[in-house]
Design a protein around this motif. Structure first.
Motif, PDB file in Angstrom:
ATOM      1  N   MET A   1       0.844  -1.193   0.000  1.00  0.00           N
ATOM      2  CA  MET A   1       0.000   0.000   0.000  1.00  0.00           C
ATOM      3  C   MET A   1       0.882   1.247   0.000  1.00  0.00           C
ATOM      4  O   MET A   1       1.801   1.375   0.806  1.00  0.00           O
ATOM      5  CB  MET A   1      -0.912   0.011   1.242  1.00  0.00           C
ATOM      6  N   THR A   2       0.605   2.166  -0.912  1.00  0.00           N
ATOM      7  CA  THR A   2       1.349   3.414  -0.935  1.00  0.00           C
ATOM      8  C   THR A   2       0.930   4.296   0.242  1.00  0.00           C
ATOM      9  O   THR A   2      -0.120   4.077   0.860  1.00  0.00           O
ATOM     10  CB  THR A   2       1.093   4.179  -2.237  1.00  0.00           C
ATOM     11  N   LEU A   3       1.728   5.310   0.534  1.00  0.00           N
ATOM     12  CA  LEU A   3       1.362   6.219   1.614  1.00  0.00           C
ATOM     13  C   LEU A   3       0.058   6.936   1.283  1.00  0.00           C
ATOM     14  O   LEU A   3      -0.803   7.109   2.155  1.00  0.00           O
ATOM     15  CB  LEU A   3       2.476   7.232   1.859  1.00  0.00           C
ATOM     16  N   PHE A   4      -0.113   7.344   0.040  1.00  0.00           N
ATOM     17  CA  PHE A   4      -1.367   7.997  -0.320  1.00  0.00           C
ATOM     18  C   PHE A   4      -2.552   7.081  -0.080  1.00  0.00           C
ATOM     19  O   PHE A   4      -3.591   7.502   0.463  1.00  0.00           O
ATOM     20  CB  PHE A   4      -1.348   8.459  -1.775  1.00  0.00           C
ATOM     21  N   GLU A   5      -2.454   5.833  -0.485  1.00  0.00           N
ATOM     22  CA  GLU A   5      -3.556   4.883  -0.280  1.00  0.00           C
ATOM     23  C   GLU A   5      -3.845   4.700   1.210  1.00  0.00           C
ATOM     24  O   GLU A   5      -5.009   4.590   1.617  1.00  0.00           O
ATOM     25  CB  GLU A   5      -3.219   3.542  -0.921  1.00  0.00           C
ATOM     26  N   ARG A   6      -2.796   4.672   2.023  1.00  0.00           N
ATOM     27  CA  ARG A   6      -2.993   4.537   3.467  1.00  0.00           C
ATOM     28  C   ARG A   6      -3.678   5.775   4.039  1.00  0.00           C
ATOM     29  O   ARG A   6      -4.620   5.656   4.836  1.00  0.00           O
ATOM     30  CB  ARG A   6      -1.634   4.319   4.157  1.00  0.00           C
ATOM     31  N   LYS A   8      -5.564   7.913   2.436  1.00  0.00           N
ATOM     32  CA  LYS A   8      -6.931   7.943   1.906  1.00  0.00           C
ATOM     33  C   LYS A   8      -7.837   6.983   2.677  1.00  0.00           C
ATOM     34  O   LYS A   8      -8.989   7.324   2.998  1.00  0.00           O
ATOM     35  CB  LYS A   8      -6.895   7.577   0.422  1.00  0.00           C
ATOM     36  N   ALA A   9      -7.333   5.808   3.002  1.00  0.00           N
ATOM     37  CA  ALA A   9      -8.125   4.833   3.757  1.00  0.00           C
ATOM     38  C   ALA A   9      -8.374   5.304   5.188  1.00  0.00           C
ATOM     39  O   ALA A   9      -9.491   5.173   5.712  1.00  0.00           O
ATOM     40  CB  ALA A   9      -7.416   3.477   3.765  1.00  0.00           C
ATOM     41  N   ASP A  10      -7.361   5.872   5.817  1.00  0.00           N
ATOM     42  CA  ASP A  10      -7.500   6.296   7.214  1.00  0.00           C
ATOM     43  C   ASP A  10      -8.296   7.594   7.340  1.00  0.00           C
ATOM     44  O   ASP A  10      -8.794   7.904   8.432  1.00  0.00           O
ATOM     45  CB  ASP A  10      -6.113   6.464   7.848  1.00  0.00           C
ATOM     46  N   ALA A  11      -8.406   8.339   6.259  1.00  0.00           N
ATOM     47  CA  ALA A  11      -9.198   9.571   6.250  1.00  0.00           C
ATOM     48  C   ALA A  11     -10.421   9.388   5.358  1.00  0.00           C
ATOM     49  O   ALA A  11     -10.876  10.341   4.713  1.00  0.00           O
ATOM     50  CB  ALA A  11      -8.350  10.743   5.762  1.00  0.00           C
ATOM     51  N   GLN A  14     -13.397  11.992   5.484  1.00  0.00           N
ATOM     52  CA  GLN A  14     -13.013  13.307   4.954  1.00  0.00           C
ATOM     53  C   GLN A  14     -12.799  13.242   3.445  1.00  0.00           C
ATOM     54  O   GLN A  14     -13.162  14.173   2.707  1.00  0.00           O
ATOM     55  CB  GLN A  14     -11.749  13.805   5.646  1.00  0.00           C
ATOM     56  N   TRP A  15     -12.197  12.151   2.979  1.00  0.00           N
ATOM     57  CA  TRP A  15     -11.944  11.992   1.544  1.00  0.00           C
ATOM     58  C   TRP A  15     -13.255  11.894   0.773  1.00  0.00           C
ATOM     59  O   TRP A  15     -13.419  12.522  -0.285  1.00  0.00           O
ATOM     60  CB  TRP A  15     -11.089  10.752   1.305  1.00  0.00           C
ATOM     61  N   ALA A  16     -14.198  11.135   1.291  1.00  0.00           N
ATOM     62  CA  ALA A  16     -15.491  10.989   0.621  1.00  0.00           C
ATOM     63  C   ALA A  16     -16.254  12.305   0.609  1.00  0.00           C
ATOM     64  O   ALA A  16     -16.876  12.663  -0.409  1.00  0.00           O
ATOM     65  CB  ALA A  16     -16.318   9.907   1.310  1.00  0.00           C
ATOM     66  N   ALA A  17     -16.221  13.038   1.720  1.00  0.00           N
ATOM     67  CA  ALA A  17     -16.926  14.319   1.775  1.00  0.00           C
ATOM     68  C   ALA A  17     -16.368  15.298   0.751  1.00  0.00           C
ATOM     69  O   ALA A  17     -17.100  16.144   0.219  1.00  0.00           O
ATOM     70  CB  ALA A  17     -16.820  14.910   3.189  1.00  0.00           C
ATOM     71  N   TYR A  18     -15.107  15.178   0.447  1.00  0.00           N
ATOM     72  CA  TYR A  18     -14.437  16.031  -0.531  1.00  0.00           C
ATOM     73  C   TYR A  18     -14.691  15.562  -1.961  1.00  0.00           C
ATOM     74  O   TYR A  18     -15.216  16.311  -2.804  1.00  0.00           O
ATOM     75  CB  TYR A  18     -12.945  16.075  -0.192  1.00  0.00           C
ATOM     76  N   GLU A 202      -6.007  15.023   6.584  1.00  0.00           N
ATOM     77  CA  GLU A 202      -7.428  15.137   6.921  1.00  0.00           C
ATOM     78  C   GLU A 202      -7.895  16.587   6.874  1.00  0.00           C
ATOM     79  O   GLU A 202      -8.972  16.896   6.345  1.00  0.00           O
ATOM     80  CB  GLU A 202      -7.685  14.567   8.313  1.00  0.00           C
ATOM     81  N   LYS A 203      -7.103  17.484   7.438  1.00  0.00           N
ATOM     82  CA  LYS A 203      -7.481  18.900   7.455  1.00  0.00           C
ATOM     83  C   LYS A 203      -7.559  19.449   6.036  1.00  0.00           C
ATOM     84  O   LYS A 203      -8.478  20.219   5.704  1.00  0.00           O
ATOM     85  CB  LYS A 203      -6.481  19.696   8.281  1.00  0.00           C
TER      86      LYS A 203
END
Length: 223
Positions: A1-6, A8-11, A14-18, A202-203
């Motif tokens: 898993m890339t850092l971005f994927e991690r 995105k999964a942990d946030a 927030q990611w979906a709301a965006y 997240e912010k």
């Protein structure tokens, strides 16, 4: 898993709301009021000016020549491509470059851009990348999804925007950014530090959602 994927999964909330914001949905189905899109475009132009400065800060914060070149590529992509896209779209509505550049920054624009710049000024390259990532990667995801859904058809007045971010050039830029983020993380990221990086990410996602909402609020204020 890339850092971005991690991240995105942990946030995920927030990611979906965006990335699934009502502004994006309405842009894709062509129901977005044009005054909302015009306001967004002007504010995004002003945002991108500050984003270019953030990438320039990345040059300063870069520990290697390769990192400096990657930061410079981000500056050039904004100054040579994205800003011109905004100008060409606004020209269709009778707005000149001078009018756009002299428009006042809305509060969400100021909040987001200053957050990104502060993350870079107060931290290192990884902190800056975490603040940049939602915009860079999110627009690639949104553009690709809307293209896959067929939203960039000839009748959609926002097709040029969708095609820009779904296009090969931008998708390659986003892929390069993800690899760059991983390369930095390999050098400096520890598990103890990860919560701070996630918090920045997240912010930035929340500020992206606020940026979309700013566009929708234009229609609400005029109704």
């Amino acid at each position: 898993m890339t850092l971005f994927e991690r991240l995105k999964a942990d946030a995920a909330p927030q990611w979906a709301a965006y990335t699934q914001h009502d502004f994006v949905t309405q842009l894709g189905d062509a129901s977005l009021p044009q005054e909302c899109f015009r306001h967004y475009l002007v504010q995004d132009y002003l945002f991108l000016i500050q984003f270019a400065r953030a990438y320039a800060l990345g040059v300063y914060k870069s520990p290697t020549m390769a990192d400096m070149r990657q930061s410079l590529a981000g500056v050039k992509a904004i100054l040579d491509t994205e800003l011109d896209l905004h100008v060409s779209l606004c020209a269709g509505w009778g707005m000149s470059r001078d009018e756009i550049e002299n428009a006042p920054e809305d509060t969400p624009t100021m909040a987001y851009t200053r957050f990104v710049l502060d993350a870079g000024m107060s931290g290192d390259l990884l902190d800056l990348q975490a603040a940049l990532a939602p915009c860079v990667m999110g627009y690639a995801e949104i553009g690709a999804r809307l293209h896959t859904e067929g939203a960039d058809h000839a009748e959609n007045p926002y097709r040029s925007w969708i095609r820009e971010y779904a296009g090969e050039a931008y998708q390659e830029l986003a892929g390069g950014f993800a690899a760059w983020l991983d390369g930095t993380a390999d050098q400096v990221l520890t598990e103890n530090r990860y919560p701070r990086v996630l918090s920045i990410f997240e912010k930035a996602c929340r500020l992206e959602a606020d940026f979309w909402q700013m566009g929708l609020d234009v229609a609400q204020s005029e109704s």
